[in-house]
Design a protein around this motif. Structure first.
Motif, PDB file in Angstrom:
ATOM      1  N   LEU A 199       1.054  -6.869  -7.019  1.00  0.00           N
ATOM      2  CA  LEU A 199       0.262  -5.734  -6.626  1.00  0.00           C
ATOM      3  C   LEU A 199       0.055  -4.705  -7.665  1.00  0.00           C
ATOM      4  O   LEU A 199      -0.791  -3.995  -7.775  1.00  0.00           O
ATOM      5  N   GLU A 200       1.069  -4.507  -8.750  1.00  0.00           N
ATOM      6  CA  GLU A 200       1.125  -3.342  -9.762  1.00  0.00           C
ATOM      7  C   GLU A 200       0.086  -4.063 -10.642  1.00  0.00           C
ATOM      8  O   GLU A 200      -0.435  -3.194 -11.392  1.00  0.00           O
ATOM      9  N   GLN A 201      -0.031  -5.276 -11.039  1.00  0.00           N
ATOM     10  CA  GLN A 201      -0.917  -5.680 -11.972  1.00  0.00           C
ATOM     11  C   GLN A 201      -2.420  -5.817 -11.538  1.00  0.00           C
ATOM     12  O   GLN A 201      -3.172  -5.239 -12.337  1.00  0.00           O
ATOM     13  N   TYR A 202      -2.576  -6.018 -10.217  1.00  0.00           N
ATOM     14  CA  TYR A 202      -4.196  -5.920  -9.901  1.00  0.00           C
ATOM     15  C   TYR A 202      -4.453  -4.572  -9.095  1.00  0.00           C
ATOM     16  O   TYR A 202      -5.558  -4.502  -8.820  1.00  0.00           O
ATOM     17  N   VAL A 203      -3.415  -3.764  -8.634  1.00  0.00           N
ATOM     18  CA  VAL A 203      -3.787  -2.596  -7.798  1.00  0.00           C
ATOM     19  C   VAL A 203      -3.286  -1.355  -8.580  1.00  0.00           C
ATOM     20  O   VAL A 203      -3.880  -0.452  -9.326  1.00  0.00           O
ATOM     21  N   GLY A 204      -1.879  -1.109  -8.814  1.00  0.00           N
ATOM     22  CA  GLY A 204      -1.253  -0.168  -9.490  1.00  0.00           C
ATOM     23  C   GLY A 204       0.128   0.022  -8.875  1.00  0.00           C
ATOM     24  O   GLY A 204       0.786  -0.918  -8.219  1.00  0.00           O
ATOM     25  N   PRO A 205       0.913   0.951  -9.405  1.00  0.00           N
ATOM     26  CA  PRO A 205       2.145   1.225  -9.005  1.00  0.00           C
ATOM     27  C   PRO A 205       2.309   1.019  -7.497  1.00  0.00           C
ATOM     28  O   PRO A 205       1.643   1.753  -6.566  1.00  0.00           O
ATOM     29  N   THR A 206       3.689   0.333  -6.959  1.00  0.00           N
ATOM     30  CA  THR A 206       3.763  -0.123  -5.834  1.00  0.00           C
ATOM     31  C   THR A 206       5.261   0.153  -5.272  1.00  0.00           C
ATOM     32  O   THR A 206       6.034  -0.107  -6.250  1.00  0.00           O
ATOM     33  N   GLN A 207       5.471   0.672  -4.067  1.00  0.00           N
ATOM     34  CA  GLN A 207       6.691   0.896  -3.527  1.00  0.00           C
ATOM     35  C   GLN A 207       6.839   0.156  -2.284  1.00  0.00           C
ATOM     36  O   GLN A 207       5.851   0.057  -1.415  1.00  0.00           O
ATOM     37  N   ALA A 208       7.994  -0.495  -1.864  1.00  0.00           N
ATOM     38  CA  ALA A 208       8.256  -1.212  -0.678  1.00  0.00           C
ATOM     39  C   ALA A 208       8.781  -0.178   0.277  1.00  0.00           C
ATOM     40  O   ALA A 208       9.836   0.514   0.114  1.00  0.00           O
ATOM     41  N   SER A 209       8.549  -0.411   1.419  1.00  0.00           N
ATOM     42  CA  SER A 209       9.226   0.301   2.524  1.00  0.00           C
ATOM     43  C   SER A 209      10.296  -0.337   3.033  1.00  0.00           C
ATOM     44  O   SER A 209      10.883  -1.374   2.762  1.00  0.00           O
TER      45      SER A 209
END
Length: 378
Positions: free
Chosen positions: A155-165
């Motif tokens: 997700l970070e590679q193809y969308v952007g910075p990611t946080q998990a709930s």
């Protein structure tokens, strides 16, 4: 059919294809978690897109927003349509597309049910990226036991910075900030070469196709024994559950005058089979490609049906798809026509074939697979 009460609405949902023996529900805790997130938000999204909604839990809950819904599954498309009708929701409220459909505009909300196939996930993110903006809300969800270990990195590679709930009922959400400056290369179908008789063939496979990068060992065993099968007189041959089309193309080589039909419930599979066929037979016209539920949509009687059945539907494992394929094969075969099947030994397909057709012959076997052939005699 079961009642699905969620944070936005109450729905009646059934899994598709319909089965009186199916006791499983048509949603999971990840669907509930995603809907709860949307219900609690104060954002007024106008252009939502939903990926991999299996039977409509997400798209029907958000139908008033007129979502675009992308799925590679014909069964999912028709499951959503069926459940919309049950809940008296206008089909026009939902725009159903395939992963290869052309998109347009910008989406301000992305709801992604994480697919089982990581290659499909990357393909979908790559395809979607040009239609996102920095203001897009991007949320992915899935059951923890089914999530790939590399999901956040992807997700970070193809969308952007990611946080998990935090986890909720063994489900988890992932929130990504869209980085529109990411350099995303457009993906292409995989291709590999394999040999059949005196031919070197190329098979193509889009992201969601089984054995897209090499010939699977079950198909390889069946192809070794195709020349011994009496296909020479066949007028109509069907590659049922065609995948990349390797079986149908090889049958086409053996039977240059036969009509060849490729059918699968995956849009990507049928498009892959089309590429494989066109590369092998650029000018041959006696072929058709059908996306449907098994053999529904095939109107012409078949003299030969070749089948390498899947034994899972998403994360549900079993032989229900194979049994559905075999039942429809008996209905579509001409009298004296044959069904040839490759399958894992432990699945005991011979029992089902014996019950349906009254006969079967063991054509070949190894330590893992068996090739079975049955004739429609009544």
């Amino acid at each position: 059919m079961k009642n699905f009460s969620n944070a936005i609405t109450d729905l009646k949902l059934a899994r598709y294809p319909l089965s009186a023996k199916d006791t499983l529900q048509a949603w999971d805790a990840a669907d509930e978690y995603l809907i709860e997130f949307i219900a609690k938000s104060t954002n007024d999204w106008q252009t939502p897109i939903i990926l991999n909604d299996q039977w409509g839990a997400l798209s029907l809950a958000l139908h008033q927003k007129h979502p675009t819904v992308i799925s590679d599954s014909f069964l999912s498309h028709h499951g959503i349509i069926h459940n919309a009708q049950i809940n008296q929701i206008d089909n026009a409220d939902i725009s159903l597309l395939t992963p290869l459909s052309v998109l347009s505009g910008k989406y301000d909300l992305v709801i992604l049910k994480v697919p089982k196939n990581n290659a499909l996930l990357i393909e979908q993110l790559t395809h979607l990226h040009p239609y996102l903006s920095p203001n897009t809300t991007f949320v992915a969800g899935g059951m923890i036991k089914h999530l790939p270990s590399t999901l956040i990195q992807t997700l970070e590679q193809y969308v952007g910075p990611t946080q998990a709930s935090l986890a909720q009922k063994k489900a988890r959400l992932f929130h990504s900030e869209v980085n529109i400056n990411s350099v995303i290369k457009k993906s292409a179908p995989s291709a590999y070469k394999f040999s059949f008789l005196n031919h070197t063939l190329t098979a193509y496979g889009y992201a969601n196709v089984f054995a897209r990068q090499k010939l699977d060992i079950g198909t390889r065993l069946l192809l070794q024994h195709l020349p011994s099968l009496p296909l020479e007189q066949a007028q109509h041959i069907v590659d049922l559950g065609c995948g990349n089309g390797a079986l149908g193309v090889c049958a086409g080589i053996m039977n240059p005058n036969a009509q060849i039909t490729f059918t699968d419930e995956s849009f990507m599979a049928v498009d892959s089979a089309k590429l494989t066929w066109q590369h092998t037979f650029p000018n041959r016209k006696n072929v058709q490609f059908i996306v449907n539920d098994c053999l529904q949509g095939v109107s012409q009687e078949a003299n030969e049906i070749l089948c390498n059945p899947p034994f899972h539907q998403q994360h549900t494992v079993g032989d229900q798809i194979a049994r559905r394929m075999f039942t429809q094969a008996k209905q579509k075969l001409a009298f004296g026509g044959a069904l040839t099947v490759i399958g894992n030994r432990h699945l005991n397909y011979h029992v089902t074939l014996k019950r349906l057709f009254g006969n079967y012959t063991l054509i070949a076997s190894d330590r893992k697979f068996v090739v079975l052939r049955t004739i429609k005699s009544s």
